[in-house]
Design an enzyme around this catalytic site. Structure first.
Site, PDB file in Angstrom:
ATOM      1  N   HIS A 428       0.824  -1.213   0.000  1.00 17.79           N
ATOM      2  CA  HIS A 428       0.000   0.000   0.000  1.00 17.79           C
ATOM      3  C   HIS A 428       0.855   1.260   0.000  1.00 17.79           C
ATOM      4  CE1 HIS A 428       0.484   1.089   4.349  1.00 17.79           C
ATOM      5  NE2 HIS A 428       0.627  -0.221   4.514  1.00 17.79           N
ATOM      6  N   CYS A 447       2.426  -5.003   7.054  1.00 18.48           N
ATOM      7  CA  CYS A 447       2.180  -4.732   5.638  1.00 18.48           C
ATOM      8  C   CYS A 447       3.389  -4.024   5.020  1.00 18.48           C
ATOM      9  CB  CYS A 447       0.931  -3.874   5.471  1.00 18.48           C
ATOM     10  SG  CYS A 447      -0.608  -4.762   5.830  1.00 18.48           S
TER      11      CYS A 447
END
Length: 525
Positions: A428, A447
């Protein structure tokens, strides 16, 4: 009584003669065929059935219960490979090298049965070599909870049988070893390391940073190590003064270790300088074992992420077409090791906060100040009902669902790239892009944050008309969440390696999750 005695006497004599006849049956000697290259000796099938390893049993059944290594020069190739197992990062003590050498030294005087025993010993060691080189010595799934790579499907029986083709030993060996470029670079780095002497490295400790034109008592030893590693040529005198020549050496050293090449000698540089040849060798061996667990075959197009190097590369048809800096999970919330397939892109994503972040960050902050939710644009849900910050109950905080609205303040930024995995991680954007300038980028909760994510997304969508930069920008301005599926198969490999070589230069990275030393110890115990 007389007849009974005679009967018993005759029965006893007959039994003795039968036993004598039975004992007089001599086992036939092995059949020996002499060729121009040497001997081929038959092996009793009963002996083969007593071999503990079923793969070795199969090898001799396929070879018609005959020796395999006595009649052609591939034995020399096999001996050479077994003698040099350390080049593959293996432990020499895991093989019967001493016994093999004793057999080979006296091979001309060995009996046929001894030759058979030697042949079987060679095959057992070759099979052991195959297993260790092709799949590794250890099972990663028993070592790590955050490991989600499928084991390579390897037919070890077929792998061993390939060595029966007498004109293809090298090809059979090639089929055993991992052949990814990084594994080859690891092998090269191990060989490069052998050129360095085994000098001891006393531990260096630093209080304050050392900069150009400083004078410091550590500098003579620092210069010694730069000379040792080939980052600086030896000068006439190694003084305590930080000169221009040393600055160049430090910058070169820093580049090789993934450090910012600013020439400032701080704790990171000193930590890297404290690694001895022995420790670097152990690190390389641990990395080679790890690469044996990784996929043996990679796809036509894939993303390859090296977690300790903080890099993502896009590879298409074996060519690196893009490179991106990344931010990965901190040691306490490490990014998992996994392989997956990209599924879709989300523009203007919302963010449903995960349990770990709720427990460690959100709930403590909101308990101190309820305005935290408004500041972070987080909506609280109980089922499908919105709960106001005033009605939020800290005692049942974990039962709620927390969703951050899309926009520039969203922690995921303006785009995320999804792929199936059991850890709920993804790639992301971020609303804190300044972090990409940092040297150490293990900062996330697992992440992977990507620098220039829109450029990456445009590349991966493979549609210069529908999804060029202008189209992507228009969707982002709209501020509405939009999902876009990938039309082509693109895979992702999140891996971990801290050593390799570039040309004839050693490269090392900080072992941010402290995996290398522990793995090496398990390999040698």
């Amino acid at each position: 009584m007389k007849y009974t005695f005679v009967f018993l006497l005759l029965f006893s004599m007959f039994s003795c003669q039968k036993e004598k006849k039975k004992n007089s049956v001599i086992k036939a000697p092995p059949v020996v065929t002499v060729t121009n290259e040497g001997k081929i000796i038959s092996i009793d099938s009963l002996l083969v059935s007593q071999i503990k390893d079923s793969l070795v049993q199969s090898f001799y059944r396929v070879n018609n219960y005959q020796t395999a290594w006595l009649d052609y020069n591939c034995r020399e190739s096999l001996l050479r490979e077994l003698q040099n197992v350390e080049e593959e990062g293996l432990n020499l003590n895991d093989f019967d090298i001493k016994k093999i050498n004793e057999f080979e030294k006296s091979i001309s005087t060995l009996s046929d049965n001894e030759l058979i025993a030697y042949d079987i010993l060679l095959t057992e060691n070759l099979n052991r070599y195959n297993l260790k080189v092709a799949k590794g010595t250890l099972d990663p799934k028993t070592l790590y909870k955050d490991w989600d790579l499928k084991a390579n499907k390897i037919n070890f029986e077929k792998l061993l049988h390939r060595f029966l083709k007498k004109d293809s030993f090298d090809y059979a060996l090639y089929q055993v070893k991992p052949n990814h470029l990084v594994y080859q670079k690891l092998k090269k780095s191990l060989k490069l390391l052998e050129n360095f002497s085994d000098r001891p490295f006393p531990k260096l400790e630093i209080k304050d940073k050392i900069v150009l034109q400083d004078t410091n008592s550590l500098l003579p030893e620092i210069k010694n190590r730069l000379v040792y590693w080939g980052d600086m040529k030896k000068s006439d005198s190694l003084t305590s003064f930080y000169d221009e020549n040393t600055l160049k050496g430090i910058k070169k050293f820093q580049l090789r270790h993934g450090l910012s090449p600013d020439g400032v000698i701080g704790k990171g540089t000193i930590s890297a300088l404290n690694f001895s040849k022995k420790k670097r060798k152990e690190q390389i061996i641990a990395n080679m074992e790890r690469w044996r667990w990784y996929p043996r075959e990679f796809e036509k197009e894939y993303l390859l992420i090296n977690i300790p190097d903080y890099t993502l590369v896009v590879i298409k048809n074996r060519d690196t077409i893009k490179t991106h800096r990344i931010i990965v999970g901190k040691a306490s919330r490490s990014t998992p090791i996994l392989s997956s397939k990209l599924s879709y892109v989300v523009f203007n994503p919302t963010w449903t906060l995960p349990p770990t972040i709720l427990k460690e960050d959100v709930i403590p902050a909101a308990t101190r100040n309820r305005s935290y939710f408004a500041n972070k644009k987080i909506t609280i849900y109980e089922g499908s009902t919105i709960v106001s910050a005033e009605d939020w109950n800290p005692s049942k905080a974990r039962s709620y669902r927390y969703v951050q609205s899309p926009g520039v303040n969203n922690s995921l930024g303006l785009v995320k790239i999804m792929f199936p995995n059991r850890f709920s991680v993804y790639l992301h954007d971020t609303n804190s892009r300044g972090y990409f300038g940092r040297e150490i980028r293990s900062l996330s909760s697992g992440c992977v944050r990507v620098q220039d994510p829109f450029e990456l997304t445009e590349t991966l969508l493979h549609d210069s008309i529908q999804w060029n930069k202008q189209k992507i920008d228009s969707v982002l301005v709209n501020a509405k969440t939009k999902n876009v599926n990938f039309k082509q198969d693109i895979y992702l490999h999140l891996l971990y390696w801290t050593a390799w070589s570039e040309g004839n230069t050693l490269q090392f990275r900080d072992d941010i999750y402290n995996l290398d030393a522990a793995l090496y110890q398990k390999l040698r115990n």
